[in-house]
Design a protein around this motif. Structure first.
Motif, PDB file in Angstrom:
ATOM      1  N   ALA A  10       0.856  -1.191   0.000  1.00  0.00           N
ATOM      2  CA  ALA A  10       0.000   0.000   0.000  1.00  0.00           C
ATOM      3  C   ALA A  10       0.887   1.235   0.000  1.00  0.00           C
ATOM      4  CB  ALA A  10      -0.924  -0.015   1.208  1.00  0.00           C
TER       5      ALA A  10
ATOM      6  N   ALA B 144      -0.176   4.015  -1.753  1.00  0.00           N
ATOM      7  CA  ALA B 144      -1.020   5.177  -2.053  1.00  0.00           C
ATOM      8  C   ALA B 144      -1.171   6.083  -0.839  1.00  0.00           C
ATOM      9  CB  ALA B 144      -2.399   4.698  -2.512  1.00  0.00           C
TER      10      ALA B 144
ATOM     11  N   PRO C 279     -12.602   4.287   4.381  1.00  0.00           N
ATOM     12  CA  PRO C 279     -12.128   3.008   4.911  1.00  0.00           C
ATOM     13  C   PRO C 279     -10.611   2.920   4.801  1.00  0.00           C
ATOM     14  CG  PRO C 279     -13.160   2.711   2.759  1.00  0.00           C
ATOM     15  CD  PRO C 279     -13.395   4.137   3.158  1.00  0.00           C
TER      16      PRO C 279
ATOM     17  N   ILE D 118      -7.915   0.897   3.625  1.00  0.00           N
ATOM     18  CA  ILE D 118      -7.799  -0.256   2.718  1.00  0.00           C
ATOM     19  C   ILE D 118      -6.751  -1.232   3.236  1.00  0.00           C
ATOM     20  CG2 ILE D 118      -7.323  -0.953   0.333  1.00  0.00           C
ATOM     21  CD1 ILE D 118      -8.013   2.025  -0.445  1.00  0.00           C
ATOM     22  N   LEU D 119      -5.614  -0.694   3.629  1.00  0.00           N
ATOM     23  CA  LEU D 119      -4.507  -1.540   4.087  1.00  0.00           C
ATOM     24  C   LEU D 119      -4.894  -2.339   5.330  1.00  0.00           C
ATOM     25  CD1 LEU D 119      -1.564  -2.471   4.084  1.00  0.00           C
ATOM     26  CD2 LEU D 119      -0.952  -0.324   5.208  1.00  0.00           C
TER      27      LEU D 119
ATOM     28  N   PHE E 103       3.087   1.875   3.877  1.00  0.00           N
ATOM     29  CA  PHE E 103       3.978   3.034   3.898  1.00  0.00           C
ATOM     30  C   PHE E 103       3.432   4.023   4.918  1.00  0.00           C
ATOM     31  CE2 PHE E 103       7.175   3.143   0.487  1.00  0.00           C
ATOM     32  CZ  PHE E 103       6.927   1.904  -0.073  1.00  0.00           C
TER      33      PHE E 103
ATOM     34  N   LYS F  81       2.103   2.226  14.063  1.00  0.00           N
ATOM     35  CA  LYS F  81       1.256   1.937  12.908  1.00  0.00           C
ATOM     36  C   LYS F  81       1.380   0.488  12.461  1.00  0.00           C
ATOM     37  CE  LYS F  81       0.492   5.763  10.726  1.00  0.00           C
ATOM     38  NZ  LYS F  81       0.691   6.936   9.883  1.00  0.00           N
TER      39      LYS F  81
ATOM     40  N   LYS G 186      -2.047  -1.658  12.652  1.00  0.00           N
ATOM     41  CA  LYS G 186      -2.669  -2.175  11.429  1.00  0.00           C
ATOM     42  C   LYS G 186      -2.335  -3.650  11.205  1.00  0.00           C
ATOM     43  CE  LYS G 186      -2.831   2.259   8.982  1.00  0.00           C
ATOM     44  NZ  LYS G 186      -3.208   2.889   7.734  1.00  0.00           N
TER      45      LYS G 186
HETATM   46  O1  C5P Z   1      -2.602   5.620   8.681  1.00  0.00           O
HETATM   47  P1  C5P Z   1      -1.818   6.137   7.539  1.00  0.00           P
HETATM   48  O2  C5P Z   1      -2.680   6.849   6.533  1.00  0.00           O
HETATM   49  O3  C5P Z   1      -0.598   6.936   7.875  1.00  0.00           O
HETATM   50  O4  C5P Z   1      -1.265   4.787   6.887  1.00  0.00           O
HETATM   51  C1  C5P Z   1      -0.552   4.799   5.737  1.00  0.00           C
HETATM   52  C2  C5P Z   1      -0.642   3.444   5.088  1.00  0.00           C
HETATM   53  O5  C5P Z   1      -1.982   2.961   5.042  1.00  0.00           O
HETATM   54  C3  C5P Z   1      -0.207   3.514   3.655  1.00  0.00           C
HETATM   55  O6  C5P Z   1       0.363   2.271   3.339  1.00  0.00           O
HETATM   56  C4  C5P Z   1      -1.509   3.753   2.917  1.00  0.00           C
HETATM   57  O7  C5P Z   1      -1.430   3.334   1.570  1.00  0.00           O
HETATM   58  C5  C5P Z   1      -2.482   2.931   3.734  1.00  0.00           C
HETATM   59  N1  C5P Z   1      -3.843   3.485   3.769  1.00  0.00           N
HETATM   60  C6  C5P Z   1      -4.874   2.823   3.152  1.00  0.00           C
HETATM   61  N2  C5P Z   1      -6.159   3.310   3.213  1.00  0.00           N
HETATM   62  C7  C5P Z   1      -6.412   4.445   3.883  1.00  0.00           C
HETATM   63  C8  C5P Z   1      -5.390   5.129   4.530  1.00  0.00           C
HETATM   64  C9  C5P Z   1      -4.104   4.626   4.441  1.00  0.00           C
HETATM   65  O8  C5P Z   1      -4.636   1.781   2.501  1.00  0.00           O
HETATM   66  N3  C5P Z   1      -7.655   4.903   3.941  1.00  0.00           N
END
Ligand code: C5P
Length: 402
Positions: free
Chosen positions: A273, A275, A305, A307-308, A323, A337, A341
Motif C-alpha cells: 500500500a 497510495a 475506509p 484499505i490496508l 507506507f 502503525k 494495522k
Molecule cells: O494511517 P496512515 O494513513 O498513515 O497509513 C498509511 C498506510 O496505510 C499507507 O500504506 C496507505 O497506503 C495505507 N492506507 C490505506 N487506506 C487508507 C489510509 C491509508 O490503505 N484509507
C-alpha cells in the motif's frame, strides 16, 4: 533462476528509427547468456545495417524469405521451431497490421505464423499513428491472441513530437524477456500495489487531494516486475507512464481504490500500500459547481475506509507492506502503525519541508515486528529495489516463500 540464459531468442527488427536501440537489446540478450538470431525487414535495413546485428550477436542476420544460402543452413521453419521466445522490437504500425492480418509476405511475418514461441511486441511509432483507430484495433487483436505488448512509452520522439510512441528502453524489454523466461526473486508471485493520491470530489470540478506524485509506488511496481512478479498497480490520478509489464487500473477516489483492491486481492501473494489515500471524503458532493456567494463554506467530511488495515485483517490474506509518511517522531509513529494495522512490514519516510512526495530521491526506515533497517537516501528506483530485497527476506522468514 535462469532467465534468458541458454534461451533461443529470435529478435525481429522492423522499419523505424528505434531500430538502432534494438542493437543494444541484442547486446543485453547476448550478455544475459541468450542465443540470439536477428531477422530484419527490408525497411529495418534502411535504418541499421544487418552487419551491426551480426557483429553483436555473432550470428548471421536474415533479411529475405527466399534466400537459398540461408535456407540451406537453417530453413525458415527450422528457425521458427528453434525460437523459445520471439521479440519484435521495434514493431512498426505496418508490421503490427501484417501480424494482425496473418500476412506472410516476408521472412519475419512468416516466422511469426510458423512459430509456437511466446511473442512479445515493442511498438514504436509517431504518437498520432499510435492513436489511430486502425492501429489500436490491430493492437487489441494481437493482445486477444495472447501476444505481450511492451510500451510504447511517452516522451520525445525522433520526429520532434512529444507524446506516446517511443519504444520501451532496451533494458526494460530485456528485463521483461528475462522474467518471461522465469527469472527473478519474485518469479511466479502476484503483487498488488496501490499508488498515488486519491481525489475526493466535493463538486463536479473540485476535490480534496494531496501532494503524492505516485513515483515511489510506480518504482516499487517496476522493481517487482524486474524481479519476476506479476504486478497489478491500482493508481490514483498521477502523471506517470505505466512501467513495462505492469497491469494498471486507474481510480480517482478511496472508495474506487478499495473496490479495485478487493476485486483482485484473493489471487495476490503480496500487497503493497503505497497510495496516499485521503483519510476523509466530502459527505455529499454537490451536483453542480459551488458558487462563491458566501464568505464561509462548510464541508462535512466522512472517514474513508482504511484499505490496508482491511487487507491485513483478512484471514489467509497476502503478505502486507504499508507506507507511512510522517512529519515527526518517525520511528515511534511508524512502529505504532505497524502493530495497530497488524502489518508484516512498514516503510516510513519523513515528509514536509519538500521531502518525500514530489522528489526523485527518498530514504526509508523499514520496520517489521522484530527488526528494522534504515535505507539511505537514493533515487526511488534504487530504493524500491532495496526495499523489495528486504521484503523478500521477510517474506521467506514468514514461511510464505515456499
Ligand atoms: O494511517 P496512515 O494513513 O498513515 O497509513 C498509511 C498506510 O496505510 C499507507 O500504506 C496507505 O497506503 C495505507 N492506507 C490505506 N487506506 C487508507 C489510509 C491509508 O490503505 N484509507
Amino acid at each position: 533462476m535462469a532467465g534468458v540464459a541458454n534461451q533461443n531468442i529470435l529478435l525481429g527488427v522492423t522499419g523505424g528509427i528505434a531500430a538502432y536501440k534494438s542493437v543494444e537489446l541484442a547486446r543485453l540478450l547476448v550478455k544475459g547468456g541468450a542465443r540470439v538470431r536477428v531477422v530484419m525487414t527490408e525497411a529495418a535495413c534502411r535504418f541499421v545495417s544487418p552487419l551491426t546485428f551480426q557483429a553483436v550477436t555473432a550470428n548471421p542476420v536474415r533479411t529475405q524469405l527466399f534466400d537459398e544460402a540461408h535456407e540451406a543452413a537453417m530453413g525458415h521453419i527450422e528457425l521458427a521451431r528453434w525460437a523459445d521466445q520471439m521479440i519484435i522490437a521495434p514493431a512498426s504500425a505496418d508490421f503490427m497490421a501484417r501480424m494482425a492480418q496473418g500476412l506472410a509476405d516476408d521472412l519475419l511475418s512468416t516466422l511469426y505464423l510458423a512459430s509456437t514461441a511466446s511473442v512479445t511486441v515493442a511498438p514504436a511509432m509517431n504518437r498520432r499513428m499510435w492513436r489511430h483507430p486502425a492501429v489500436q484495433h490491430n493492437l487489441s487483436l494481437l493482445e486477444d491472441r495472447g501476444i505481450r505488448i511492451l510500451g510504447p512509452e511517452t516522451g520525445e520522439q525522433a520526429c520532434g513530437d512529444t507524446g506516446i510512441g517511443r519504444m520501451s528502453e532496451p533494458s526494460e524489454i530485456f528485463a521483461a524477456l528475462d522474467v518471461a523466461a522465469g527469472s527473478g526473486l519474485f518469479a511466479g508471485r502476484k503483487v498488488l500495489i496501490t499508488a498515488g493520491p486519491t481525489h475526493e470530489p466535493f463538486d463536479p470540478v473540485r476535490f480534496i487531494g494531496n501532494r503524492s506524485s505516485g513515483k515511489m509506488g510506480f518504482a516499487v511496481a517496476q522493481a517487482f516486475v524486474r524481479e519476476g512478479a506479476e504486478v497489478l498497480l491500482v493508481s490514483g490520478p498521477v502523471q506517470l507512464a505505466t512501467p513495462a509489464g505492469v497491469q494498471r487500473i486507474n481510480v480517482q477516489t478511496a472508495l474506487q481504490m478499495r473496490e479495485a483492491v478487493f476485486d483482485n486481492i484473493q489471487a495476490v501473494d503480496i500487497f503493497v500500500a503505497c497510495a496516499a489515500v485521503a483519510d476523509y471524503r466530502p459527505e455529499s458532493p454537490r451536483e453542480n459547481k459551488i458558487k462563491k456567494t458566501d464568505d464561509r463554506l462548510e464541508l462535512n467530511l466522512l472517514r474513508n475506509p482504511d484499505i490496508l488495515a482491511e487487507v491485513a485483517a483478512l484471514e489467509k490474506g497476502p503478505f502486507t507492506l504499508g507506507f507511512a509518511a510522517e512529519t515527526e517522531n518517525l520511528a515511534e509513529n511508524a512502529r505504532a502503525k505497524l502493530s495497530k494495522k497488524k502489518l508484516d512490514m512498514l516503510a516510513a519516510n519523513r515528509v514536509g519541508d519538500d521531502l518525500g512526495f514530489e522528489s526523485d530521491d527518498n530514504s526509508l526506515l523499514v520496520l517489521w515486528p522484530n527488526g528494522e533497517k534504515q535505507l539511505p537516501l537514493q533515487n526511488k528506483q534504487q530504493l524500491a529495489h532495496a526495499l523489495i530485497t528486504l521484503l523478500e527476506q521477510q517474506y521467506r522468514d514468514a514461511g510464505r516463500g515456499d
